[in-house]
Design a protein around this motif. Sequence first.
Motif, PDB file in Angstrom:
ATOM      1  N   ILE A  48       4.517  10.163   4.987  1.00 50.86           N
ATOM      2  CA  ILE A  48       3.283   9.883   5.720  1.00 50.86           C
ATOM      3  C   ILE A  48       2.240  10.938   5.348  1.00 50.86           C
ATOM      4  O   ILE A  48       2.582  12.064   4.982  1.00 50.86           O
ATOM      5  CB  ILE A  48       3.501   9.860   7.247  1.00 50.86           C
ATOM      6  CG1 ILE A  48       4.021  11.214   7.743  1.00 50.86           C
ATOM      7  CG2 ILE A  48       4.475   8.753   7.647  1.00 50.86           C
ATOM      8  CD1 ILE A  48       4.058  11.328   9.254  1.00 50.86           C
ATOM      9  N   GLY A  50      -1.348  12.990   6.383  1.00 53.94           N
ATOM     10  CA  GLY A  50      -2.211  13.386   7.494  1.00 53.94           C
ATOM     11  C   GLY A  50      -2.588  14.849   7.372  1.00 53.94           C
ATOM     12  O   GLY A  50      -2.259  15.507   6.379  1.00 53.94           O
ATOM     13  N   TRP A 104       8.066  -1.039   4.609  1.00 53.70           N
ATOM     14  CA  TRP A 104       6.636  -0.691   4.695  1.00 53.70           C
ATOM     15  C   TRP A 104       5.954  -1.573   5.756  1.00 53.70           C
ATOM     16  O   TRP A 104       5.254  -1.074   6.634  1.00 53.70           O
ATOM     17  CB  TRP A 104       5.958  -0.878   3.330  1.00 53.70           C
ATOM     18  CG  TRP A 104       4.485  -0.669   3.382  1.00 53.70           C
ATOM     19  CD1 TRP A 104       3.546  -1.547   3.876  1.00 53.70           C
ATOM     20  CD2 TRP A 104       3.758   0.503   2.984  1.00 53.70           C
ATOM     21  NE1 TRP A 104       2.293  -0.985   3.793  1.00 53.70           N
ATOM     22  CE2 TRP A 104       2.396   0.264   3.255  1.00 53.70           C
ATOM     23  CE3 TRP A 104       4.133   1.723   2.420  1.00 53.70           C
ATOM     24  CZ2 TRP A 104       1.407   1.202   2.976  1.00 53.70           C
ATOM     25  CZ3 TRP A 104       3.141   2.649   2.134  1.00 53.70           C
ATOM     26  CH2 TRP A 104       1.804   2.389   2.415  1.00 53.70           C
ATOM     27  N   GLU A 108       4.095   0.256   8.913  1.00 50.69           N
ATOM     28  CA  GLU A 108       2.701   0.646   8.688  1.00 50.69           C
ATOM     29  C   GLU A 108       1.888   0.770   9.979  1.00 50.69           C
ATOM     30  O   GLU A 108       1.277   1.794  10.254  1.00 50.69           O
ATOM     31  CB  GLU A 108       2.030  -0.334   7.721  1.00 50.69           C
ATOM     32  CG  GLU A 108       0.656   0.148   7.288  1.00 50.69           C
ATOM     33  CD  GLU A 108      -0.019  -0.821   6.319  1.00 50.69           C
ATOM     34  OE1 GLU A 108       0.368  -2.017   6.267  1.00 50.69           O
ATOM     35  OE2 GLU A 108      -0.937  -0.358   5.618  1.00 50.69           O
ATOM     36  N   ARG A 109       1.917  -0.292  10.821  1.00 50.29           N
ATOM     37  CA  ARG A 109       1.036  -0.246  11.992  1.00 50.29           C
ATOM     38  C   ARG A 109       1.520   0.753  13.042  1.00 50.29           C
ATOM     39  O   ARG A 109       0.723   1.301  13.795  1.00 50.29           O
ATOM     40  CB  ARG A 109       0.825  -1.638  12.591  1.00 50.29           C
ATOM     41  CG  ARG A 109       2.024  -2.259  13.207  1.00 50.29           C
ATOM     42  CD  ARG A 109       1.808  -3.772  13.358  1.00 50.29           C
ATOM     43  NE  ARG A 109       3.079  -4.439  13.357  1.00 50.29           N
ATOM     44  CZ  ARG A 109       3.740  -4.761  14.457  1.00 50.29           C
ATOM     45  NH1 ARG A 109       3.243  -4.505  15.649  1.00 50.29           N
ATOM     46  NH2 ARG A 109       4.908  -5.358  14.371  1.00 50.29           N
ATOM     47  N   ASP A 112       0.221   4.103  11.864  1.00 48.35           N
ATOM     48  CA  ASP A 112      -1.228   4.097  12.171  1.00 48.35           C
ATOM     49  C   ASP A 112      -1.482   4.349  13.652  1.00 48.35           C
ATOM     50  O   ASP A 112      -2.394   5.071  14.029  1.00 48.35           O
ATOM     51  CB  ASP A 112      -1.832   2.718  11.837  1.00 48.35           C
ATOM     52  CG  ASP A 112      -2.336   2.667  10.409  1.00 48.35           C
ATOM     53  OD1 ASP A 112      -2.396   3.738   9.768  1.00 48.35           O
ATOM     54  OD2 ASP A 112      -2.659   1.558   9.940  1.00 48.35           O
ATOM     55  N   GLN A 118      -1.102   8.254   8.311  1.00 47.62           N
ATOM     56  CA  GLN A 118      -0.956   6.916   7.724  1.00 47.62           C
ATOM     57  C   GLN A 118       0.302   6.917   6.862  1.00 47.62           C
ATOM     58  O   GLN A 118       0.687   7.945   6.317  1.00 47.62           O
ATOM     59  CB  GLN A 118      -2.137   6.552   6.806  1.00 47.62           C
ATOM     60  CG  GLN A 118      -3.441   6.304   7.526  1.00 47.62           C
ATOM     61  CD  GLN A 118      -4.153   7.625   7.762  1.00 47.62           C
ATOM     62  OE1 GLN A 118      -4.241   8.458   6.860  1.00 47.62           O
ATOM     63  NE2 GLN A 118      -4.630   7.825   8.977  1.00 47.62           N
ATOM     64  N   TYR A 120       2.296   6.583   3.641  1.00 48.83           N
ATOM     65  CA  TYR A 120       1.891   6.860   2.262  1.00 48.83           C
ATOM     66  C   TYR A 120       2.826   6.177   1.257  1.00 48.83           C
ATOM     67  O   TYR A 120       2.392   5.587   0.283  1.00 48.83           O
ATOM     68  CB  TYR A 120       1.872   8.368   2.025  1.00 48.83           C
ATOM     69  CG  TYR A 120       1.604   8.752   0.599  1.00 48.83           C
ATOM     70  CD1 TYR A 120       0.315   8.644   0.074  1.00 48.83           C
ATOM     71  CD2 TYR A 120       2.630   9.196  -0.242  1.00 48.83           C
ATOM     72  CE1 TYR A 120       0.051   8.974  -1.254  1.00 48.83           C
ATOM     73  CE2 TYR A 120       2.370   9.524  -1.563  1.00 48.83           C
ATOM     74  CZ  TYR A 120       1.084   9.416  -2.059  1.00 48.83           C
ATOM     75  OH  TYR A 120       0.834   9.741  -3.368  1.00 48.83           O
TER      76      TYR A 120
END
Lengths: 138, 143
Positions: A48, A50, A104, A108-109, A112, A118, A120
């Motif tokens: 991820i 950030g 994935w 993903e959400r 998020d 996020q 990666y």
Amino acid sequence: MIISKKVEFSASHICRSPGLSNEENERIYGAAANPLGHGHNYVVEVAIAGVPDAVTGMILDLKHLKEILEEKILSVYDHRLLNREVPPFDRIVPTVENIAIDIWNRLERHIDATGRAQLYSVKVHETNELFVEYRGEE
Amino acid sequence: MTVRLARRYGFSASHRLHSPALSDEENRALYGKCNNPHGHGHNYEVEVTVRGQVDEITGRAIDIAALDRLAEEQILAPFRWRNLNAEVSAFQTEVPTTENLAAEVDRRLRAVWDERFGSAGPRLERVSIWETERNICQVSDYA
């Protein structure tokens, strides 16, 4: 900055496409086309991206990431027959490529939604000699 | 969907690091025990990373059996159980460092890649070579 976490699950699968003949399936997937299935210990690396928080020094609390991985991936995939028990593999072949894409899509959400990072990359190792990396739509 | 798929292979070979452009003394100073005139060996690991689209029917980004055949024919059969300096033509002129070995593996795969997989097919993205657990060299199709 990117941080990765590694988790493992064990599962069985059958690599056979209903869109192909028996001979084609055996030619393309070889021993993995065995209709009775076979299994792997899969190793999944989730990366991820950030920025570390100024106070905690962390991109995301890794306990939180661990909970997401447990709930969204391991509880779904671990000790299952993927073709029978884990959609979308009732419709698409559970190759290591498609497993990376599905992981994935499942994560993903939720990454998020932490508001901190996020997704990666998702790497899935099927054996020591074979792994796939998916970084979302490129 | 674009994915990267990596496959790992191993071979054992011997080599000696010695540059004809340097004096014996300079070679010893530069390469240390790797300059031993009798040579020495490693269990090399090669990781080939491919970038490709996942086929909707097969769920595969590349025909892995075809990749295995290519690696066997271009890399493993010519390098396995060989003295790289004496038996691999590139290393009669270049020093078989991990760097030059990675570049040679990359050249050998690339030379026949499009003929095997088509110019619109999966791309060879990266070759990584482990000489030991701690010595790793990578060559990529991007800078």
